[in-house]
Scaffold this motif. Structure first.
Motif, PDB file in Angstrom:
ATOM      1  N   ILE A  22     -27.577 -16.561 -32.954  1.00 51.39           N
ATOM      2  CA  ILE A  22     -28.622 -17.579 -33.078  1.00 51.39           C
ATOM      3  C   ILE A  22     -28.303 -18.720 -32.129  1.00 51.39           C
ATOM      4  O   ILE A  22     -27.165 -19.200 -32.073  1.00 51.39           O
ATOM      5  CB  ILE A  22     -28.702 -18.106 -34.528  1.00 51.39           C
ATOM      6  CG1 ILE A  22     -29.076 -16.960 -35.470  1.00 51.39           C
ATOM      7  CG2 ILE A  22     -29.679 -19.260 -34.634  1.00 51.39           C
ATOM      8  CD1 ILE A  22     -28.893 -17.290 -36.933  1.00 51.39           C
ATOM      9  N   ARG A  72     -31.808 -14.601 -32.275  1.00 49.90           N
ATOM     10  CA  ARG A  72     -32.859 -15.580 -32.534  1.00 49.90           C
ATOM     11  C   ARG A  72     -32.602 -16.795 -31.656  1.00 49.90           C
ATOM     12  O   ARG A  72     -31.487 -17.331 -31.623  1.00 49.90           O
ATOM     13  CB  ARG A  72     -32.886 -16.018 -33.999  1.00 49.90           C
ATOM     14  CG  ARG A  72     -33.203 -14.910 -34.992  1.00 49.90           C
ATOM     15  CD  ARG A  72     -34.648 -14.443 -34.861  1.00 49.90           C
ATOM     16  NE  ARG A  72     -35.020 -13.467 -35.854  1.00 49.90           N
ATOM     17  CZ  ARG A  72     -34.976 -12.155 -35.696  1.00 49.90           C
ATOM     18  NH1 ARG A  72     -34.548 -11.653 -34.540  1.00 49.90           N
ATOM     19  NH2 ARG A  72     -35.372 -11.343 -36.639  1.00 49.90           N
ATOM     20  N   SER A 110     -37.945 -10.148 -26.533  1.00 50.43           N
ATOM     21  CA  SER A 110     -38.255  -9.561 -27.846  1.00 50.43           C
ATOM     22  C   SER A 110     -38.118  -8.038 -27.862  1.00 50.43           C
ATOM     23  O   SER A 110     -37.686  -7.487 -28.886  1.00 50.43           O
ATOM     24  CB  SER A 110     -39.653  -9.977 -28.312  1.00 50.43           C
ATOM     25  OG  SER A 110     -39.690 -11.369 -28.556  1.00 50.43           O
ATOM     26  N   ASN A 115     -35.908 -12.556 -30.835  1.00 50.45           N
ATOM     27  CA  ASN A 115     -37.134 -13.319 -31.028  1.00 50.45           C
ATOM     28  C   ASN A 115     -36.914 -14.758 -30.602  1.00 50.45           C
ATOM     29  O   ASN A 115     -35.875 -15.346 -30.920  1.00 50.45           O
ATOM     30  CB  ASN A 115     -37.572 -13.279 -32.487  1.00 50.45           C
ATOM     31  CG  ASN A 115     -38.083 -11.920 -32.891  1.00 50.45           C
ATOM     32  OD1 ASN A 115     -37.997 -10.961 -32.120  1.00 50.45           O
ATOM     33  ND2 ASN A 115     -38.607 -11.809 -34.087  1.00 50.45           N
ATOM     34  N   THR A 116     -37.887 -15.295 -29.900  1.00 52.32           N
ATOM     35  CA  THR A 116     -37.836 -16.687 -29.461  1.00 52.32           C
ATOM     36  C   THR A 116     -39.057 -17.411 -30.001  1.00 52.32           C
ATOM     37  O   THR A 116     -40.194 -16.963 -29.802  1.00 52.32           O
ATOM     38  CB  THR A 116     -37.823 -16.786 -27.922  1.00 52.32           C
ATOM     39  OG1 THR A 116     -36.712 -16.049 -27.414  1.00 52.32           O
ATOM     40  CG2 THR A 116     -37.722 -18.227 -27.476  1.00 52.32           C
ATOM     41  N   CYS A 165     -34.690 -18.130 -38.040  1.00 55.07           N
ATOM     42  CA  CYS A 165     -33.372 -17.574 -37.707  1.00 55.07           C
ATOM     43  C   CYS A 165     -32.999 -16.375 -38.574  1.00 55.07           C
ATOM     44  O   CYS A 165     -31.870 -15.891 -38.496  1.00 55.07           O
ATOM     45  CB  CYS A 165     -32.306 -18.661 -37.848  1.00 55.07           C
ATOM     46  SG  CYS A 165     -32.481 -19.971 -36.620  1.00 55.07           S
ATOM     47  N   THR A 173     -42.679 -14.022 -33.017  1.00 57.95           N
ATOM     48  CA  THR A 173     -42.012 -14.369 -31.766  1.00 57.95           C
ATOM     49  C   THR A 173     -43.026 -14.985 -30.805  1.00 57.95           C
ATOM     50  O   THR A 173     -44.214 -14.667 -30.861  1.00 57.95           O
ATOM     51  CB  THR A 173     -41.292 -13.141 -31.142  1.00 57.95           C
ATOM     52  OG1 THR A 173     -40.409 -13.586 -30.112  1.00 57.95           O
ATOM     53  CG2 THR A 173     -42.250 -12.096 -30.638  1.00 57.95           C
TER      54      THR A 173
END
Length: 186
Positions: A22, A72, A110, A115-116, A165, A173
């Protein structure tokens, strides 16, 4: 950290427990310069810390996340991602950029399980907003512009950040989650 030091930073952070899963980009600067008064130094500093650093640090940490197939990244957007504020032209430019950067990072990473997303905070008591909270009338005006009738507390960030998170956000995402008490809805 300078771009040249990112590889060393990854090594230093990863040494005790392994590479992080993260990454939260919460650092920022706001020079609060009016458009006619923006200096090249203030502009460059704002762009570097608010926009370039989140990308290049993420880029440095992504390979380890890709190897795990899970990660994340949480960027920090702002009310100024979509709205102009006085004295915020360079800050607002970076926060508008963060919205697009978040989408572009999601598109790129992704597929690898990373994932952002971004949090878009309203008015919270931080070092950047000290001038707002030091003026009770101004803080009250901002609170009145929210749907819930108050400014944020740092605890209001806990749930949204935990969500972004965790596996609870596995299908989320490229999004900017506004945590602003409804400021942008009103």
């Amino acid at each position: 950290a300078t771009r040249d030091s990112h590889a060393q930073l990854v090594n230093d952070v990863s040494a005790p427990f392994g590479a992080p899963d993260i990454l939260i980009h919460a650092a920022g600067v706001n020079t609060r310069q009016a458009a006619d008064d923006v200096t090249q130094e203030g502009w460059d500093q704002t762009i570097a810390l608010n926009l370039s650093t989140p990308f290049f640090l993420s880029q440095a940490f992504v390979p380890a996340m890709q190897a795990k197939g899970w990660g994340r990244i949480v960027n920090f957007a702002s009310l100024q991602s979509t709205r102009a504020f006085p004295g915020g032209i360079s800050y607002g430019a970076t926060k508008g950029g963060i919205s697009q950067l978040t989408r572009a990072m999601a598109e790129a990473w992704s597929p690898h399980g990373i994932n952002t997303n971004a949090i878009g905070p309203g008015f919270f008591p931080t070092e950047l907003t000290a001038a707002v909270f030091d003026d009770p009338a101004r803080a009250d005006r901002n609170a009145a512009q929210t749907c819930v009738g108050r400014n944020g507390t740092l605890e209001d960030m806990d749930g949204p950040i935990l969500f972004l998170c965790s596996d609870a956000s596995a299908f989320v995402t490229g999004q900017v989650l506004m945590v602003d008490g409804g400021f942008t809805a009103k």
